[in-house]
Design a protein around this motif. Structure first.
Motif, PDB file in Angstrom:
ATOM      1  N   ARG A 212       0.869  -1.183   0.000  1.00  0.00           N
ATOM      2  CA  ARG A 212       0.000   0.000   0.000  1.00  0.00           C
ATOM      3  C   ARG A 212       0.902   1.229   0.000  1.00  0.00           C
ATOM      4  O   ARG A 212       1.599   1.509   0.985  1.00  0.00           O
ATOM      5  N   ALA A 213       0.912   1.947  -1.111  1.00  0.00           N
ATOM      6  CA  ALA A 213       1.771   3.124  -1.245  1.00  0.00           C
ATOM      7  C   ALA A 213       1.037   4.171  -2.078  1.00  0.00           C
ATOM      8  O   ALA A 213       0.582   3.869  -3.190  1.00  0.00           O
ATOM      9  N   THR A 214       0.899   5.360  -1.555  1.00  0.00           N
ATOM     10  CA  THR A 214       0.241   6.436  -2.286  1.00  0.00           C
ATOM     11  C   THR A 214       1.111   6.872  -3.454  1.00  0.00           C
ATOM     12  O   THR A 214       2.324   7.036  -3.325  1.00  0.00           O
ATOM     13  N   THR A 216       1.422   9.832  -6.441  1.00  0.00           N
ATOM     14  CA  THR A 216       0.975  11.198  -6.703  1.00  0.00           C
ATOM     15  C   THR A 216       1.779  11.802  -7.837  1.00  0.00           C
ATOM     16  O   THR A 216       2.978  11.539  -7.964  1.00  0.00           O
ATOM     17  N   ARG A 226      -3.606  11.034  -8.172  1.00  0.00           N
ATOM     18  CA  ARG A 226      -3.444  10.424  -6.852  1.00  0.00           C
ATOM     19  C   ARG A 226      -4.108   9.051  -6.892  1.00  0.00           C
ATOM     20  O   ARG A 226      -5.265   8.921  -7.287  1.00  0.00           O
ATOM     21  N   ALA A 227      -3.382   8.039  -6.487  1.00  0.00           N
ATOM     22  CA  ALA A 227      -3.886   6.674  -6.460  1.00  0.00           C
ATOM     23  C   ALA A 227      -3.090   5.904  -5.425  1.00  0.00           C
ATOM     24  O   ALA A 227      -2.218   6.452  -4.742  1.00  0.00           O
ATOM     25  N   SER A 228      -3.389   4.603  -5.309  1.00  0.00           N
ATOM     26  CA  SER A 228      -2.633   3.739  -4.410  1.00  0.00           C
ATOM     27  C   SER A 228      -2.134   2.531  -5.179  1.00  0.00           C
ATOM     28  O   SER A 228      -2.861   1.969  -6.015  1.00  0.00           O
ATOM     29  N   LEU A 229      -0.901   2.153  -4.906  1.00  0.00           N
ATOM     30  CA  LEU A 229      -0.315   1.022  -5.615  1.00  0.00           C
ATOM     31  C   LEU A 229      -1.113  -0.253  -5.389  1.00  0.00           C
ATOM     32  O   LEU A 229      -1.172  -1.123  -6.271  1.00  0.00           O
ATOM     33  N   ASP A 230      -1.760  -0.401  -4.222  1.00  0.00           N
ATOM     34  CA  ASP A 230      -2.494  -1.629  -3.967  1.00  0.00           C
ATOM     35  C   ASP A 230      -3.796  -1.715  -4.764  1.00  0.00           C
ATOM     36  O   ASP A 230      -4.556  -2.679  -4.609  1.00  0.00           O
ATOM     37  N   CYS A 260      -1.316   4.024 -13.188  1.00  0.00           N
ATOM     38  CA  CYS A 260      -2.317   3.913 -12.130  1.00  0.00           C
ATOM     39  C   CYS A 260      -3.556   4.726 -12.493  1.00  0.00           C
ATOM     40  O   CYS A 260      -3.538   5.558 -13.413  1.00  0.00           O
ATOM     41  N   VAL A 290       6.032   8.210  -5.168  1.00  0.00           N
ATOM     42  CA  VAL A 290       5.439   6.995  -4.623  1.00  0.00           C
ATOM     43  C   VAL A 290       5.979   6.839  -3.207  1.00  0.00           C
ATOM     44  O   VAL A 290       7.207   6.845  -3.003  1.00  0.00           O
ATOM     45  N   ASP A 291       5.071   6.714  -2.246  1.00  0.00           N
ATOM     46  CA  ASP A 291       5.507   6.576  -0.858  1.00  0.00           C
ATOM     47  C   ASP A 291       6.483   5.413  -0.740  1.00  0.00           C
ATOM     48  O   ASP A 291       6.215   4.298  -1.199  1.00  0.00           O
TER      49      ASP A 291
END
Length: 321
Positions: A212-214, A216, A226-230, A260, A290-291
């Motif tokens: 889970r990584a934001t 942007t 903006r999305a999440s890798l998961d 994404c 990416v976080d």
């Protein structure tokens, strides 16, 4: 561990981050430098506490010019594994999701030699007026294999990095009508960096799950994506296993997630309009974050070179009577 290639007097160096400093450990030029980076990543995956002896004085990160972690990989496989992106793009064109998308993680090969590092300028092809970014995550293999199962990915993947698969949408649109896949529409530039994060740090639960990584993207400081890798439908383990079906994968190969959801201008303009989300222009700065993987930034510059045109003197063959 976060591993970097950076410019230094006498040639590129490989090192790892220790706070806000880079600890140099090996030469980083050419294939030997890429091997040194991958060796360090694989060793750190096997021993998370590894801290190799320095080969020189630490370099402040703020003073270093970072290079693309991996250049000239044997192959780059570009997947399209985010359902939101694919579904939105197809729906806005009046098309349903193809059922086969849920059966196999399709990919295409892209240019392994047009690699752009952090902070380097990017120009659209001379025939394009619709330059776009694509917000993605890519993994790099630290070992090769001829057959890969889902549980093999953890021992084969060296690490992860942010990736921007720059795309010329007008050129791409022409090519796709010929059923040959994107070629000149995407092969002119791919940004990667700012460093390689080892698999055990970025994906500690293994690659059959997705971290889970934001994710942007900003254009000129304005948030666009903006999305999440998961949100990945296909895991990196599945992508790798599919890539290796009846085909070898090799050390240094790059596997990219695909865009994404909301992760490119063409998708945003389809939903919100091209006036709100125009294509990129010279001088624009694109930052992808990416976080856990860092920020990858590049500025757009004016296109150079002459556009392709058919040979006007060639006599073409004729078909039929």
């Amino acid at each position: 561990m976060r591993i970097v290639r950076f410019a230094a007097p006498g040639g590129a160096r490989v090192g790892y981050l220790d706070g806000q400093a880079i600890v140099p450990v090996a030469a980083g030029e050419g294939p030997a430098g890429i091997d040194a980076l991958l060796d360090l990543a694989m060793a750190a995956n096997a021993d998370p506490g590894l801290r190799p002896d320095p080969a020189g004085a630490p370099v402040p990160l703020a003073d270093a010019r970072l290079l693309a972690p991996v250049t000239d990989p044997p192959a780059v496989r570009h997947f399209d594994a985010f359902e939101q992106h694919v579904r939105t793009a197809r729906a806005r064109r009046g098309r349903e999701m193809h059922p086969d998308w849920y059966e196999l993680p399709a990919f295409y090969f892209s240019n392994p030699h047009a690699i752009v590092g952090p902070g380097e300028p990017v120009a659209a092809p001379p025939r394009s007026a619709e330059l776009d970014y694509e917000l993605e995550v890519a993994c790099v293999l630290g070992a090769g294999a001829d057959e890969v199962g889902l549980d093999d990915a953890d021992r084969l993947v060296a690490g992860f990095m942010v990736m921007n698969d720059w795309s010329a949408r007008d050129v791409q649109r022409q090519e796709l009508q010929l059923s040959m896949g994107p070629a000149k529409g995407t092969d002119f530039a791919t940004s990667r960096g700012p460093w390689l994060v080892t698999t055990n740090e970025f994906a500690p639960r293994g690659l059959r799950t997705v971290p889970r990584a934001t994710m942007t993207a900003w254009v000129n400081g304005v948030e666009y994506s903006r999305a999440s890798l998961d949100g990945l439908w296909w895991s990196f383990a599945e992508m790798l296993a599919y890539a290796a079906e009846a085909a070898p994968v090799r050390r240094g190969d790059v596997l990219a997630s695909g865009t994404c959801g909301t992760g490119c201008i063409v998708e945003l303009s389809l939903v919100h309009g091209s006036e709100k989300f125009p294509y990129l222009q010279p001088g624009d700065e694109v930052e992808l974050e990416v976080d856990g993987l860092g920020v990858l930034a590049n500025r757009v510059q004016a296109a150079g070179g002459a556009p392709f045109s058919p040979d006007p003197e060639r006599i073409r063959p004729r078909l039929g009577p």
